[in-house]
Design a protein around this motif. Structure first.
Motif, PDB file in Angstrom:
ATOM      1  N   PRO A 211       0.817  -1.215   0.000  1.00 25.36           N
ATOM      2  CA  PRO A 211       0.000   0.000   0.000  1.00 25.36           C
ATOM      3  C   PRO A 211       0.851   1.266   0.000  1.00 25.36           C
ATOM      4  CG  PRO A 211       0.051  -0.951   2.185  1.00 25.36           C
ATOM      5  CD  PRO A 211       0.800  -1.912   1.288  1.00 25.36           C
ATOM      6  N   LYS A 212       0.298   2.327  -0.538  1.00 25.36           N
ATOM      7  CA  LYS A 212       0.992   3.612  -0.503  1.00 25.36           C
ATOM      8  C   LYS A 212       1.227   4.014   0.950  1.00 25.36           C
ATOM      9  CE  LYS A 212       0.566   8.465  -1.931  1.00 25.36           C
ATOM     10  NZ  LYS A 212      -0.223   9.453  -2.724  1.00 25.36           N
ATOM     11  N   TYR A 213       0.189   3.860   1.776  1.00 26.19           N
ATOM     12  CA  TYR A 213       0.304   4.104   3.211  1.00 26.19           C
ATOM     13  C   TYR A 213       0.107   2.786   3.941  1.00 26.19           C
ATOM     14  CZ  TYR A 213      -0.263   9.040   2.022  1.00 26.19           C
ATOM     15  OH  TYR A 213      -0.108  10.292   1.490  1.00 26.19           O
ATOM     16  N   GLN A 214       0.987   2.492   4.869  1.00 27.34           N
ATOM     17  CA  GLN A 214       0.850   1.259   5.628  1.00 27.34           C
ATOM     18  C   GLN A 214      -0.458   1.271   6.416  1.00 27.34           C
ATOM     19  OE1 GLN A 214       4.453   0.369   7.852  1.00 27.34           O
ATOM     20  NE2 GLN A 214       5.745   1.154   6.206  1.00 27.34           N
ATOM     21  N   VAL A 215      -1.021   0.076   6.584  1.00 28.80           N
ATOM     22  CA  VAL A 215      -2.344  -0.049   7.201  1.00 28.80           C
ATOM     23  C   VAL A 215      -2.225  -0.867   8.480  1.00 28.80           C
ATOM     24  CG1 VAL A 215      -4.725  -0.823   6.857  1.00 28.80           C
ATOM     25  CG2 VAL A 215      -3.418   0.067   4.915  1.00 28.80           C
ATOM     26  N   GLY A 216      -2.759  -0.323   9.576  1.00 25.48           N
ATOM     27  CA  GLY A 216      -2.733  -1.036  10.846  1.00 25.48           C
ATOM     28  C   GLY A 216      -3.756  -2.155  10.882  1.00 25.48           C
ATOM     29  N   SER A 217      -3.645  -3.022  11.853  1.00 27.14           N
ATOM     30  CA  SER A 217      -4.548  -4.164  11.974  1.00 27.14           C
ATOM     31  C   SER A 217      -5.992  -3.733  12.177  1.00 27.14           C
ATOM     32  CB  SER A 217      -4.109  -5.078  13.122  1.00 27.14           C
ATOM     33  OG  SER A 217      -4.097  -4.347  14.347  1.00 27.14           O
ATOM     34  N   ASP A 218      -6.189  -2.492  12.616  1.00 20.91           N
ATOM     35  CA  ASP A 218      -7.550  -1.973  12.808  1.00 20.91           C
ATOM     36  C   ASP A 218      -8.032  -1.180  11.598  1.00 20.91           C
ATOM     37  OD1 ASP A 218      -5.832   0.148  12.995  1.00 20.91           O
ATOM     38  OD2 ASP A 218      -6.703   0.983  14.841  1.00 20.91           O
ATOM     39  N   GLY A 219      -7.232  -1.198  10.523  1.00 16.46           N
ATOM     40  CA  GLY A 219      -7.615  -0.488   9.313  1.00 16.46           C
ATOM     41  C   GLY A 219      -7.156   0.947   9.249  1.00 16.46           C
ATOM     42  N   SER A 220      -6.485   1.414  10.304  1.00  9.97           N
ATOM     43  CA  SER A 220      -6.025   2.801  10.319  1.00  9.97           C
ATOM     44  C   SER A 220      -4.838   2.978   9.378  1.00  9.97           C
ATOM     45  CB  SER A 220      -5.620   3.198  11.737  1.00  9.97           C
ATOM     46  OG  SER A 220      -4.566   2.356  12.195  1.00  9.97           O
ATOM     47  N   ILE A 221      -4.734   4.153   8.800  1.00  7.92           N
ATOM     48  CA  ILE A 221      -3.645   4.468   7.875  1.00  7.92           C
ATOM     49  C   ILE A 221      -2.453   5.003   8.665  1.00  7.92           C
ATOM     50  CG2 ILE A 221      -2.923   6.039   6.035  1.00  7.92           C
ATOM     51  CD1 ILE A 221      -5.661   5.774   4.823  1.00  7.92           C
ATOM     52  N   GLY A 222      -1.273   4.428   8.380  1.00  5.58           N
ATOM     53  CA  GLY A 222      -0.068   4.806   9.094  1.00  5.58           C
ATOM     54  C   GLY A 222       0.934   5.517   8.213  1.00  5.58           C
ATOM     55  N   ALA A 223       2.198   5.155   8.387  1.00  2.00           N
ATOM     56  CA  ALA A 223       3.284   5.838   7.686  1.00  2.00           C
ATOM     57  C   ALA A 223       3.248   5.549   6.190  1.00  2.00           C
ATOM     58  CB  ALA A 223       4.621   5.396   8.268  1.00  2.00           C
ATOM     59  N   GLN A 224       3.790   6.485   5.420  1.00  2.00           N
ATOM     60  CA  GLN A 224       3.848   6.299   3.973  1.00  2.00           C
ATOM     61  C   GLN A 224       5.015   5.382   3.621  1.00  2.00           C
ATOM     62  OE1 GLN A 224       3.708   9.891   1.670  1.00  2.00           O
ATOM     63  NE2 GLN A 224       4.224   8.865  -0.252  1.00  2.00           N
ATOM     64  N   ASN A 225       4.743   4.398   2.790  1.00  2.19           N
ATOM     65  CA  ASN A 225       5.810   3.558   2.266  1.00  2.19           C
ATOM     66  C   ASN A 225       6.707   4.380   1.344  1.00  2.19           C
ATOM     67  OD1 ASN A 225       6.030   0.815   3.092  1.00  2.19           O
ATOM     68  ND2 ASN A 225       4.063   0.353   2.116  1.00  2.19           N
ATOM     69  N   ASP A 226       7.934   3.923   1.193  1.00  2.32           N
ATOM     70  CA  ASP A 226       8.866   4.614   0.301  1.00  2.32           C
ATOM     71  C   ASP A 226       8.556   4.198  -1.141  1.00  2.32           C
ATOM     72  OD1 ASP A 226      11.002   6.072  -0.738  1.00  2.32           O
ATOM     73  OD2 ASP A 226      12.344   4.347  -0.601  1.00  2.32           O
ATOM     74  N   ILE A 227       7.540   4.851  -1.703  1.00  2.00           N
ATOM     75  CA  ILE A 227       7.176   4.645  -3.102  1.00  2.00           C
ATOM     76  C   ILE A 227       7.251   6.009  -3.772  1.00  2.00           C
ATOM     77  CG2 ILE A 227       5.430   3.793  -4.709  1.00  2.00           C
ATOM     78  CD1 ILE A 227       4.191   2.251  -2.361  1.00  2.00           C
ATOM     79  N   LYS A 228       8.242   6.181  -4.606  1.00  2.00           N
ATOM     80  CA  LYS A 228       8.496   7.487  -5.211  1.00  2.00           C
ATOM     81  C   LYS A 228       7.969   7.523  -6.637  1.00  2.00           C
ATOM     82  CE  LYS A 228      12.236  10.651  -6.501  1.00  2.00           C
ATOM     83  NZ  LYS A 228      13.716  10.831  -6.564  1.00  2.00           N
ATOM     84  N   VAL A 229       7.264   8.620  -6.951  1.00  2.00           N
ATOM     85  CA  VAL A 229       6.850   8.855  -8.334  1.00  2.00           C
ATOM     86  C   VAL A 229       8.041   9.483  -9.058  1.00  2.00           C
ATOM     87  CG1 VAL A 229       5.220  10.004  -9.864  1.00  2.00           C
ATOM     88  CG2 VAL A 229       4.463   9.214  -7.606  1.00  2.00           C
ATOM     89  N   VAL A 230       8.724   8.670  -9.851  1.00  6.85           N
ATOM     90  CA  VAL A 230       9.887   9.172 -10.595  1.00  6.85           C
ATOM     91  C   VAL A 230       9.434  10.144 -11.676  1.00  6.85           C
ATOM     92  CG1 VAL A 230      11.853   8.507 -12.038  1.00  6.85           C
ATOM     93  CG2 VAL A 230      11.150   7.038 -10.124  1.00  6.85           C
TER      94      VAL A 230
END
Length: 579
Positions: free
Chosen positions: A231-250
């Motif tokens: 995912p673009k943003y990591q997802v917690g076990s409760d469905g909450s959105i967490g930190a952004q993954n290192d996915i860069k739009v080149v």
């Protein structure tokens, strides 16, 4: 000129080709009542005309753009997408247990028909989410399904497919992206992917990337590929959105068309942590990918229908408005609307007939997918057989229709301000992505031809011949297809089959469309018996007749090409070919 969804046509095809009432007789699809079907067809048609169509021009001229390392959509797109989600148009076929409506795939395809005809580039976003839902639903863990499917089903989150890399185009086995275990069931993803449609945008809260990559010491080629949910943003076990993954739009590609669809180059894990998780078993990536790909190929074939519908509507409108020259066969020497001239009539009728033929093909294929979901005997084999036909012929015909639309406009068609050229620029990519049309032809002769020892295709062709009715050319084409199929199964080398594969796939596609048009012709004629002044049914009989009498006959000329063999293709060396 404003876009109008072809709702009467869509309901007719759903009834007479898809067999939507037959599907609704099964408990799984019992909610697809006639009233429900009509409400969905008309509702999404109105939504497409009011929300998606007005954005088509700005999407083409302004397009998506990269700003501060993220993709920003043109004005109006974010709100229109939120309205799309709020109206539930993305959830039609999504699993009911995860917040979807659980209705037939055929109805979801119909919805995309209207949305894409209004704005093909915009409709690419939900198409990709459909493939992601399918893959997670069939291959994901219970936890993954519970966490990701509810948001994907509503469209609150969107999905992507990450296959292609700079050094690996159609050769998926050559990919180099890596997935290194982190010890907790998670993987560090690294690598670069290209041509990722809607790889980034600002319309949804999260983007769920499905990424093909290799684990350490994986076997070479396709056998060593696994599929990862990143995912673009990591997802917690409760469905909450967490930190952004290192996915860069080149970057995003500067393309010939579909400018409102951001086609991204994405870099995973080059500068920081990019965490994903395995979908399905290790080295099961190709199987999971084809779950996405088969669905996507049908929806890409539908893009030919979308463009065909939009280009035809615009061409007919222009031909009624444009006055030029007297009709050669008329009594008056006064100028007439160009729709009165024979060659313009030829082009317009070809556009209408071609669009209706490929719509029937795509809706029939979708109906077989639904029957396969119901475990109806033989439906999976027919769905598999229809997929390369739908993708190849649907997109070929859509591109031809868009080109004819430019021709109807004359010089004005080559001027961007009229909008006719956009349809051709948008349509052309559909023949390339999700497996080029040459790959579809190779799939037919390399895999689908041999299903059941050839019996599935042969039985299909026999049925076409038997049900040709008063269309002798269709019966002749079915016989020619049978002859080519027999030659390929029993005599031809692999090179000979592949050299004739494109011509053969077109022949079988036209024969199938001819059969479906003959079916519609009989239904329309029966309807006219009780309603002789019905304008829609009268037009339907003419377009079906044109396809059967003119366009089916053209496909007979492909028989020699299909059986020509490969010798002439290799008569020159590569150096001589370049000389």
């Amino acid at each position: 000129m404003s876009f109008t969804a072809p709702t009467t046509e869509q309901i007719f095809v759903l009834n007479h080709i898809t067999g939507i009432e037959e599907l609704a007789a099964h408990e799984r699809f019992a909610d697809a009542t006639p009233d429900m079907v009509q409400a969905i067809v008309e509702g999404v048609g109105e939504f497409a005309a009011n929300e998606f169509a007005p954005l088509n021009r700005i999407g083409d001229t302004v397009g998506a753009r990269v700003q501060d390392g993220r993709v920003v959509m043109p004005d109006g797109y974010v709100q229109a997408y939120k309205n799309y989600v709020a109206n539930g148009w993305g959830s039609i076929n999504a699993p009911a247990e995860f917040g979807g409506q659980g209705l037939p795939f055929s109805l979801a395809l119909m919805a995309l028909d209207s949305l894409g005809a209004a704005n093909m580039a915009f409709a690419l976003c939900p198409i990709l989410s459909v493939g992601s839902i399918e893959s997670i639903y069939h291959h994901g863990s219970d936890a993954q399904k519970a966490l990701f499917l509810p948001k994907l089903s509503t469209g609150e989150w969107t999905g992507t497919m990450n296959l292609t890399e700079p050094q690996a185009g159609s050769d998926v086995g050559a990919l180099k992206a890596t997935a290194t275990p982190l010890g907790d069931g998670k993987y560090q993803i690294r690598g670069q992917k290209i041509y990722i449609s809607f790889g980034d945008h600002d319309m949804a809260d999260n983007i769920v990337h499905l990424v093909l990559a290799r684990t350490p010491d994986a076997p070479a080629g396709t056998k060593g590929i696994s599929l990862f949910l990143v995912p673009k943003y990591q997802v917690g076990s409760d469905g909450s959105i967490g930190a952004q993954n290192d996915i860069k739009v080149v970057s995003i590609e500067h393309k010939m068309g579909i400018n409102a669809s951001p086609t991204c180059v994405l870099a995973y894990g080059e500068e920081g942590e990019c965490v994903g998780e395995l979908i399905g078993p290790e080295f099961g990536g190709m199987r999971a990918m084809f779950t996405m790909m088969n669905n996507a190929r049908i929806n890409v074939g539908l893009q030919g229908v979308q463009i065909g519908e939009a280009a035809t509507q615009k061409a007919i409108w222009f031909a009624q408005e444009r006055t030029q020259s007297a009709r050669a066969g008329g009594d008056s020497r006064d100028p007439v609307a160009i729709i009165e001239h024979p060659d313009v009539r030829r082009m317009l009728l070809r556009m209408k007939a071609g669009t209706q033929a490929i719509r029937a093909l795509l809706y029939y294929a979708a109906g077989q997918v639904d029957r396969a979901a119901l475990d109806i005997d033989g439906a999976r084999e027919m769905a598999d057989l229809m997929t390369p036909l739908a993708k190849l012929y649907g997109t070929d015909m859509g591109s031809e229709i868009a080109s004819l639309g430019i021709q109807v406009h004359g010089g004005m068609g080559y001027v961007e301000e009229t909008g006719a050229a956009q349809y051709y620029r948008d349509a052309r990519i559909a023949q390339i992505y999700e497996g080029t049309n040459g790959i579809q032809a190779a799939d037919l002769v390399g895999r689908k031809l041999g299903i059941g020892g050839g019996s599935v295709l042969m039985d299909h062709l026999a049925r076409i011949g038997a049900e040709a009715g008063d269309a002798p050319t269709l019966k002749e084409l079915a016989g020619a297809c049978t002859e080519v199929a027999s030659w390929m199964l029993n005599q031809a080398s692999i090179d000979d089959r592949l050299s004739g594969s494109y011509a053969f796939t077109t022949m079988v596609s036209v024969a199938t469309c001819g059969w479906l048009m003959a079916t519609q012709l009989r239904a329309a004629q029966a309807g006219l018996d009780g309603d002789p002044d019905n304008a829609f049914l009268k037009a339907k009989t003419v377009t079906c007749r044109y396809y059967l009498d003119v366009m089916v006959a053209e496909a007979l000329s492909l028989k020699n090409s299909a059986m020509a063999g490969a010798d002439l293709l290799y008569a020159l060396s590569a150096e001589e070919m370049a000389g």
